[in-house]
Design an enzyme around this catalytic site. Structure first.
Site, short mmCIF file in Angstrom:
data_model
loop_
_atom_site.label_atom_id
_atom_site.label_comp_id
_atom_site.label_asym_id
_atom_site.label_seq_id
_atom_site.Cartn_x
_atom_site.Cartn_y
_atom_site.Cartn_z
N SER A 38 30.96 57.03 -157.62
CA SER A 38 31.25 58.37 -157.10
C SER A 38 31.97 58.28 -155.77
O SER A 38 31.86 57.30 -155.04
CB SER A 38 29.95 59.14 -156.91
OG SER A 38 29.21 58.51 -155.88
N LYS A 39 32.71 59.36 -155.52
CA LYS A 39 33.47 59.49 -154.28
C LYS A 39 32.57 59.37 -153.06
O LYS A 39 32.98 58.87 -152.03
CB LYS A 39 34.07 60.91 -154.25
CG LYS A 39 35.57 60.95 -154.40
CD LYS A 39 36.05 62.29 -153.95
CE LYS A 39 36.77 62.95 -155.11
NZ LYS A 39 37.12 64.30 -154.99
#
Ligand code: GLU
Length: 509
Positions: free
Chosen positions: A270-271
């Site tokens: 994930s970012k």
């Protein structure tokens, strides 16, 4: 005689088998199907890379297909970023780009075909209807799924209701009697799912707004895709897509689902926990070669210990057989290590090209480079080459070389060194002594080996430890805690600047 006949026979077999391979190879077709709803993501690169390696290895072709049916989120800028980003990494394709947004007519035609043959139907259930259905199922502890309420609405009846203004989506009629769907995944082996577990799913919002599972089947068929290699997050879509292939009477392609990329804590990449945009890695000084090398090993490995691969080598060695099933953890430290290896193995002139844009943004370096010349710049770069882990570190490691002596003032607190028994006073005294000795060394002898002879002679003469002379000189020249060694610095700075820096240090102490 006998022997010759045998050879001829062998040659014939070889010829025939090559011909067969040629035919089969030309049938191998893969696709890059990015959705242009964001900048190039490292997950997209990993998927495209595996497709690329497989295609190149087997002499196949790749089609670039922009999956831009989500009109609100897709933009031309994202499409451009994705395509140029892949090209910059060396991942190229043979056909396209083909844009799904330009193929609506084709999808409409096939949607109508499914509606007419009864494999699809119009569903008039509203969001409220569906929510009610779901809460009833929840109450009965049943898994949420569409009940098939509108299955019995005939095509004619549906058309009439829509003409009267009612809204409808198009659902695929899952043939429950079909039983188990089994496909042989090229990574995961046999995957089996019963049609009972698949509810009638929506394939289009209307005749001109088809959805992913439908368009992807139409396109993969239409573009003669032989192998679909994609992330494991799509594995639950595959049985649905197989049902659509069957409804049309089309043969489905081979499927290979790649392991998910995970954060260190094993959650899905994930970012929030990792940088995911390729641009961010490249602007941070990660080399395209290192990124490719790293992503290739994110879910695949060779049987040997080799870890550093060029794209060409990867093509040679890649095989889907050695793609792992379990999630692949994104190990940033490993990427940094690989990047360091790639930088060290690069010739100096190449490194110079690569750091050019980073250096030109730094004022001190750009000014200093003009003032001290190109040769000096190259020499300094060669001194930090070994230690560079990413290109973006270059300005910080180089800056002290380019500060003009009139602005140069090393921090006196850097000179004391307990282990080497150096305090400020010793540092000052040693610098004064060294200064005299170095002043006496003629310009033409100002090179590493002569400097070594000279300073080691001085160390002996003064009966001091090596560090008591070499450490203060190194700090005097660099003004840094860490830097290349004393003799390297002395040679690169040359006599005049070295003495000026030592003098500045003496007066600061
Ligand atoms: N556009 C889809 C995605 O980016 C493609 C999935 C597929 O390979 O079928 O996830």
């Amino acid at each position: 005689m006998n022997m010759r006949r045998k050879t001829k026979h062998f040659a014939e077999i070889l010829y025939t088998s090559q011909a067969i391979i040629r035919i089969t190879m030309s049938d191998i077709r893969l696709r890059f199907p990015p959705s242009p709803t964001g900048n190039l993501h490292i997950g997209t690169v990993r998927t495209c890379l595996y497709n690329y390696l497989f295609a190149k290895k087997h002499g196949g072709k790749i089609i670039m297909r922009l999956e831009d049916t989500d009109k609100q989120r897709s933009t031309d800028e994202y499409a451009e970023n994705i395509m140029s980003g892949l090209k910059n990494l060396g991942i190229t394709w043979d056909e396209g780009p083909i844009r799904q947004s330009e193929r609506t007519k084709i999808y409409t035609k096939y949607l109508q075909e499914l509606l007419q043959s009864g494999h699809a139907y119009y569903c008039f259930c509203t969001a409220e209807d569906l929510a009610k259905e779901r809460s009833e199922q929840e109450a009965k502890k049943l898994p949420p799924r569409y009940s098939g309420k509108c299955r019995s609405v005939t095509f004619q009846e549906a058309e009439k209701r829509m003409a009267d203004g009612e809204k409808a989506v198009i659902r695929f009629r899952v043939p429950e009697e079909r039983g188990d769907i089994i496909f042989s995944d090229l990574v995961r082996g046999d995957v089996q799912i019963h049609t009972k577990e698949i509810a009638d799913f929506v394939i289009a919002k209307n005749l001109t707004s088809p959805l992913y599972n439908f368009v992807v089947v139409v396109d993969d068929f239409d573009m003669k895709i032989s192998h679909v290699i994609r992330g494991e997050d799509h594995i639950s879509n595959t049985p649905k897509q197989i049902l659509i292939y069957e409804a049309f009477g089309w043969k489905s392609p081979e499927f290979a689902h790649l392991p998910l990329i995970l954060n260190q804590d094993k959650s899905k990449l994930s970012k929030r926990k990792n940088k995911v945009s390729v641009d961010d890695y490249l602007s941070d000084g990660i080399l395209p070669e290192a990124l490719i090398n790293f992503l290739a090993l994110l879910g695949w490995n060779t049987s040997d210990e080799q870890e550093i691969f060029t794209l060409k080598e990867l093509v040679k060695k890649f095989s889907l057989n050695r793609v792992q099933k379990g999630g692949a953890i994104f190990d940033f430290e490993r990427l940094m290590w690989m990047n360091g290896v790639w930088i060290r193995e690069m010739p100096l002139h190449e490194l110079k090209n690569r750091v050019e844009s980073i250096i030109s943004k730094d004022v001190v370096l750009s000014e200093g480079r003009k003032k001290y010349g190109e040769e000096f710049f190259t020499n300094t770069l060669s001194l930090i080459h070994e230690r560079l882990k990413k290109l973006s570190e270059a300005p910080d490691l180089l800056r002290f070389f380019f500060i003009p002596e009139k602005n140069y003032s090393p921090d006196p607190e850097l000179f004391p060194h307990k282990k080497m028994k150096v305090d400020k006073e010793t540092a000052k005294r040693m610098l004064q002594i060294s200064m005299q000795t170095l002043e006496a060394l003629p310009e033409e002898k100002w090179n590493q080996s002569e400097l070594e002879i000279t300073l080691f002679h001085l160390i002996k003469e003064q009966d001091v430890k090596n560090g008591q002379i070499l450490w203060p000189i190194r700090v005097a020249l660099s003004g840094e805690k860490f830097s290349p060694g004393t003799f390297e610095l002395l040679e690169v700075f040359g006599k005049k600047r070295s003495l000026q820096r030592i003098e500045k240090s003496i007066s600061s102490l």
